[in-house]
Design a protein around this motif. Structure first.
Motif, PDB file in Angstrom:
ATOM      1  N   VAL A 170       0.882  -1.115   0.145  1.00 12.27           N
ATOM      2  CA  VAL A 170      -0.029   0.007  -0.083  1.00 12.27           C
ATOM      3  C   VAL A 170       0.891   1.094  -0.123  1.00 12.27           C
ATOM      4  CG1 VAL A 170      -2.101  -1.242   1.109  1.00 12.27           C
ATOM      5  CG2 VAL A 170      -0.113  -0.254   2.556  1.00 12.27           C
ATOM      6  N   ASP A 171       0.355   2.327  -0.396  1.00 17.93           N
ATOM      7  CA  ASP A 171       1.123   3.537  -0.459  1.00 17.93           C
ATOM      8  C   ASP A 171       1.097   4.366   0.737  1.00 17.93           C
ATOM      9  OD1 ASP A 171       2.854   5.557  -1.723  1.00 17.93           O
ATOM     10  OD2 ASP A 171       1.364   6.088  -3.197  1.00 17.93           O
ATOM     11  N   TYR A 172       1.956   5.439   0.844  1.00 20.22           N
ATOM     12  CA  TYR A 172       1.956   6.249   1.863  1.00 20.22           C
ATOM     13  C   TYR A 172       0.811   6.793   2.634  1.00 20.22           C
ATOM     14  CZ  TYR A 172       3.517  10.492   4.227  1.00 20.22           C
ATOM     15  OH  TYR A 172       3.775  11.423   5.411  1.00 20.22           O
ATOM     16  N   VAL A 208       0.547  -4.248   3.475  1.00 23.44           N
ATOM     17  CA  VAL A 208       1.864  -3.834   4.203  1.00 23.44           C
ATOM     18  C   VAL A 208       2.417  -2.781   3.441  1.00 23.44           C
ATOM     19  CG1 VAL A 208       2.288  -6.024   5.079  1.00 23.44           C
ATOM     20  CG2 VAL A 208       3.313  -5.633   3.107  1.00 23.44           C
ATOM     21  N   CYS A 209       3.480  -2.075   4.115  1.00 25.14           N
ATOM     22  CA  CYS A 209       3.971  -0.811   3.383  1.00 25.14           C
ATOM     23  C   CYS A 209       5.244  -1.475   2.724  1.00 25.14           C
ATOM     24  CB  CYS A 209       4.692  -0.048   4.720  1.00 25.14           C
ATOM     25  SG  CYS A 209       3.169   0.578   5.746  1.00 25.14           S
ATOM     26  N   LYS A 233      -1.080   3.232   9.794  1.00 23.05           N
ATOM     27  CA  LYS A 233      -1.075   4.033   8.546  1.00 23.05           C
ATOM     28  C   LYS A 233       0.452   3.901   7.992  1.00 23.05           C
ATOM     29  CE  LYS A 233      -4.912   6.060   8.408  1.00 23.05           C
ATOM     30  NZ  LYS A 233      -5.965   5.450   7.542  1.00 23.05           N
ATOM     31  N   CYS A 234       0.801   3.920   6.737  1.00 20.92           N
ATOM     32  CA  CYS A 234       2.132   3.716   6.201  1.00 20.92           C
ATOM     33  C   CYS A 234       2.831   5.333   6.298  1.00 20.92           C
ATOM     34  CB  CYS A 234       2.117   3.478   4.693  1.00 20.92           C
ATOM     35  SG  CYS A 234       2.268   1.649   4.351  1.00 20.92           S
ATOM     36  N   GLU A 235       3.967   5.041   6.940  1.00 18.94           N
ATOM     37  CA  GLU A 235       4.809   6.330   6.931  1.00 18.94           C
ATOM     38  C   GLU A 235       6.061   6.265   6.678  1.00 18.94           C
ATOM     39  OE1 GLU A 235       4.887   7.479  11.213  1.00 18.94           O
ATOM     40  OE2 GLU A 235       6.131   5.703  11.630  1.00 18.94           O
ATOM     41  N   CYS A 236       6.792   7.264   6.520  1.00 17.81           N
ATOM     42  CA  CYS A 236       8.235   7.149   5.968  1.00 17.81           C
ATOM     43  C   CYS A 236       9.215   6.835   7.230  1.00 17.81           C
ATOM     44  CB  CYS A 236       8.930   8.481   5.353  1.00 17.81           C
ATOM     45  SG  CYS A 236       8.018   8.756   3.959  1.00 17.81           S
ATOM     46  N   TYR A 265       8.557  12.017   2.186  1.00 16.48           N
ATOM     47  CA  TYR A 265       7.742  11.428   1.333  1.00 16.48           C
ATOM     48  C   TYR A 265       7.965  12.164   0.043  1.00 16.48           C
ATOM     49  CZ  TYR A 265       4.103   9.224  -1.515  1.00 16.48           C
ATOM     50  OH  TYR A 265       3.197   8.490  -2.392  1.00 16.48           O
ATOM     51  N   ASP A 266       8.074  11.498  -1.207  1.00 14.18           N
ATOM     52  CA  ASP A 266       8.088  12.164  -2.446  1.00 14.18           C
ATOM     53  C   ASP A 266       6.921  11.667  -3.563  1.00 14.18           C
ATOM     54  OD1 ASP A 266       8.882  13.327  -4.895  1.00 14.18           O
ATOM     55  OD2 ASP A 266      10.057  11.576  -5.324  1.00 14.18           O
ATOM     56  N   SER A 267       5.997  12.389  -3.389  1.00 15.08           N
ATOM     57  CA  SER A 267       4.644  11.879  -4.230  1.00 15.08           C
ATOM     58  C   SER A 267       5.125  11.592  -5.641  1.00 15.08           C
ATOM     59  CB  SER A 267       3.576  13.066  -4.182  1.00 15.08           C
ATOM     60  OG  SER A 267       4.109  14.331  -4.696  1.00 15.08           O
ATOM     61  N   GLU A 268       6.085  12.365  -6.117  1.00 12.65           N
ATOM     62  CA  GLU A 268       6.455  12.049  -7.594  1.00 12.65           C
ATOM     63  C   GLU A 268       6.870  10.465  -7.980  1.00 12.65           C
ATOM     64  OE1 GLU A 268       9.995  13.492 -10.246  1.00 12.65           O
ATOM     65  OE2 GLU A 268       8.630  15.054  -9.894  1.00 12.65           O
TER      66      GLU A 268
END
Length: 103
Positions: free
Chosen positions: A8-10, A24-25, A38-41, A47-50
């Motif tokens: 899953v994403d951020y 899972v992250c 929640k997924c976190e860095c 976090y880089d959305s690009e």
């Protein structure tokens, strides 16, 4: 038991894998599941959305100089939004008491 993880994403819901099909992250993108599920860095990454991954502070500054480099007398450090603000070293400045000053 069998384990099939679904990345899953951020900031999306995640679980610590035990068995079955669980969200899972993506650890290869430097993300972990926090205590709120929640997924976190990882700590000290942003976090880089690009690229949909977490970058080290240095990599983030290198990739986004227009977002992170600041000028004389401007705030330097970590902004309220969580972005690193660094003095433009090409102009002989350094961060002193959270403001860019001439060296």
């Amino acid at each position: 038991y069998s384990l099939s993880a679904v990345n899953v994403d951020y900031a999306e819901d995640c679980k610590t894998p035990v068995s079955g099909s669980v969200p899972v992250c993506p650890y290869d993108r430097m993300m972990q599941c926090n205590s709120n599920g929640k997924c976190e860095c990882y700590i000290n990454t942003l976090y880089d959305s690009e690229s949909h991954s977490c970058l080290t502070k240095e990599s983030y500054i290198e990739k986004y100089p227009e977002l992170t480099k600041v000028g004389l007398s401007e705030f330097c450090g970590i902004s309220p939004e969580g972005l690193p603000k660094v003095c433009d070293e090409t102009t002989n400045m350094k961060c002193v008491n959270s403001k860019c000053k001439c060296t």
